[in-house]
Design an enzyme around this catalytic site. Structure first.
Site, PDB file in Angstrom:
ATOM      1  N   ASP A  81       0.658  -1.307   0.039  1.00 49.43           N
ATOM      2  CA  ASP A  81      -0.031   0.004  -0.032  1.00 49.43           C
ATOM      3  C   ASP A  81       0.920   1.233  -0.217  1.00 49.43           C
ATOM      4  O   ASP A  81       2.018   1.105  -0.029  1.00 49.43           O
ATOM      5  CB  ASP A  81      -0.832   0.061   1.314  1.00 49.43           C
ATOM      6  CG  ASP A  81      -0.398   0.132   2.497  1.00 49.43           C
ATOM      7  OD1 ASP A  81       1.101   0.209   2.521  1.00 49.43           O
ATOM      8  OD2 ASP A  81      -0.785  -0.078   3.648  1.00 49.43           O
ATOM      9  N   GLY A  85      -0.934   5.613   2.654  1.00 52.12           N
ATOM     10  CA  GLY A  85      -1.990   6.610   2.949  1.00 52.12           C
ATOM     11  C   GLY A  85      -3.032   6.319   3.858  1.00 52.12           C
ATOM     12  O   GLY A  85      -3.400   7.233   4.677  1.00 52.12           O
ATOM     13  N   GLY A 123     -11.065   3.679   0.764  1.00 48.94           N
ATOM     14  CA  GLY A 123     -11.950   4.322   1.092  1.00 48.94           C
ATOM     15  C   GLY A 123     -13.472   3.983   1.476  1.00 48.94           C
ATOM     16  O   GLY A 123     -14.309   4.408   1.718  1.00 48.94           O
ATOM     17  N   ASP A 164      -7.866  -7.903   0.154  1.00 50.59           N
ATOM     18  CA  ASP A 164      -7.075  -8.001   1.483  1.00 50.59           C
ATOM     19  C   ASP A 164      -7.901  -7.530   2.657  1.00 50.59           C
ATOM     20  O   ASP A 164      -8.723  -6.877   2.484  1.00 50.59           O
ATOM     21  CB  ASP A 164      -5.651  -7.150   1.309  1.00 50.59           C
ATOM     22  CG  ASP A 164      -5.898  -5.629   1.692  1.00 50.59           C
ATOM     23  OD1 ASP A 164      -5.622  -5.273   2.859  1.00 50.59           O
ATOM     24  OD2 ASP A 164      -6.528  -4.938   0.833  1.00 50.59           O
TER      25      ASP A 164
END
EC number: 2.4.2.29
Length: 376
Positions: free
Chosen positions: A92, A95, A221, A271
């Site tokens: 990732d 963030g 998100g 995931d």
């Protein structure tokens, strides 16, 4: 070498495919165990490969940047060599971790300044710095630096955050194009769709992300506290727009039923820390439903841990024994439960793939989801 090949599309959006990386092939739909700090918690790499049958795992940019640090990472030759894992890895962007440090970070156009949870030192992640760190980690698939909004989130905040993510994406792409890989194999950048639970923002973001022309795309998100129905609605709307010929990654999802519903909406990669985190708290997912191994009812149940399980722990240990380990606070309990849950998740997506190829995925999904949800 084609990165993504779709082998079979079902009567709806579900599809079976194959991703090809320099560290091996990944059959989709796939679940990816989370190896936050170069380790899937309580599980050996050998078990991941041989018993759990993981095809790709995740590393975490924020955590690996802080520990062991990028000098150590580069001296080791990248994350694959550092942790002795020769199959694909996805990282990732950092963030989400920066987002979760709400009280200890400051967001600007330049990036995110944050305070380390380890020693309180201050650090700065810009899109360029996130890309540089992920180059040094050396994952096969790496993510664009984005801002993840909380839930609930008001419209104007979601809109400005989404627009910032889009501006940052341009910087991520430029840096990536200007700076070659470090370890002699290809890394692929996935941008991330944002926009909270607002359909019009998600549509705009999905179109911007599609136009970036990346080899795969992610949806971020979600799974941040919104109702399941909202997550499914947004996922459905976004997969209508994202290119069909490229893999779609739904980040941070989820329960076994979330996974099957998401596959039905056209998702290829998922995931979540749930299988390992819940395992450490004695919650096991099975084809019959969810088990809490701390419950008294298992105290004298000497039957195998899971008669339908695919890993060695399911055959070699009983429910009563695992309950005893949890009650006694033995470390082995967390290991056994983690191996079981991860093996179950990988079996879940494998069976889902078989039903997509057989052409009866939705019928099968609708029959099995209520069973997966029940408490045993």
């Amino acid at each position: 070498m084609k990165f993504f090949n779709i082998e079979k599309t079902s009567e709806g959006k579900a599809r079976a495919g194959e991703i090809t990386t320099d560290h091996g092939k990944i059959q989709t739909p796939i679940f990816m165990p989370v190896g936050t700090v170069a380790s899937v918690k309580t599980v050996h790499q050998r078990e991941l490969k041989e018993d759990i049958k993981a095809q790709i795992i995740l590393g975490n940019t924020y955590h690996l940047y802080l520990r062991p640090g990028m000098e150590t990472m580069q001296d080791a030759g990248g994350l694959h060599k550092f942790m002795n894992w020769d199959l694909p890895i996805l990282t990732d962007s950092g963030g989400f971790q920066v987002f979760s440090l709400a009280s200890n970070r400051k967001m600007t156009e330049e990036g995110a300044r944050f305070k380390s949870h380890i020693d309180g030192s201050y650090h700065m992640f810009s899109p360029e710095r996130s890309m540089e760190i992920q180059r040094q980690i050396g994952a096969d698939i790496f993510m664009a630096f984005d801002e993840c909004t909380p839930y609930p989130c008001d419209y104007n905040q979601a809109k400005s955050s989404m627009e910032l993510t889009h501006r940052w994406l341009k910087r991520c792409i430029e840096w990536t194009n200007d700076n070659p890989e470090l370890y002699g194999y290809k890394q692929r950048l996935f941008p991330i769709v944002q926009g909270s639970t607002y359909s019009d923002l998600r549509k705009i973001s999905a179109e911007v992300i599609s136009e970036a022309g990346a080899e795969g795309n992610a949806i971020g998100g979600l799974s941040v506290g919104e109702p399941e129905e909202e997550m499914y609605r947004i996922t459905d709307e976004v997969t209508d727009i994202l290119p069909k010929e490229k893999p779609r990654y739904l980040m941070g999802v989820g329960t076994p039923w979330n996974i099957l519903e998401s596959i039905g909406l056209g998702i290829d990669m998922m995931d979540c820390v749930m299988p390992t985190r819940n395992a450490r708290n004695a919650m096991l997912f099975t084809w019959q439903g969810v088990m809490n191994l701390k419950n008294e009812k298992w105290k004298r149940d000497f039957s195998p841990l899971d008669e339908f399980g695919t890993s060695f722990v399911d055959r070699e240990y009983s429910k009563a024994y695992l309950r005893h380990l949890f009650v006694s606070k033995e470390y082995l309990a967390k290991q056994i439960a983690s191996i079981h849950n991860l093996a179950f998740y990988l079996d879940l997506v494998k069976v889902a793939r078989e039903h997509i190829i057989a052409g009866d995925f939705y019928e099968w999904k609708n029959s099995v989801v209520p069973i997966l949800r029940q408490r045993l």
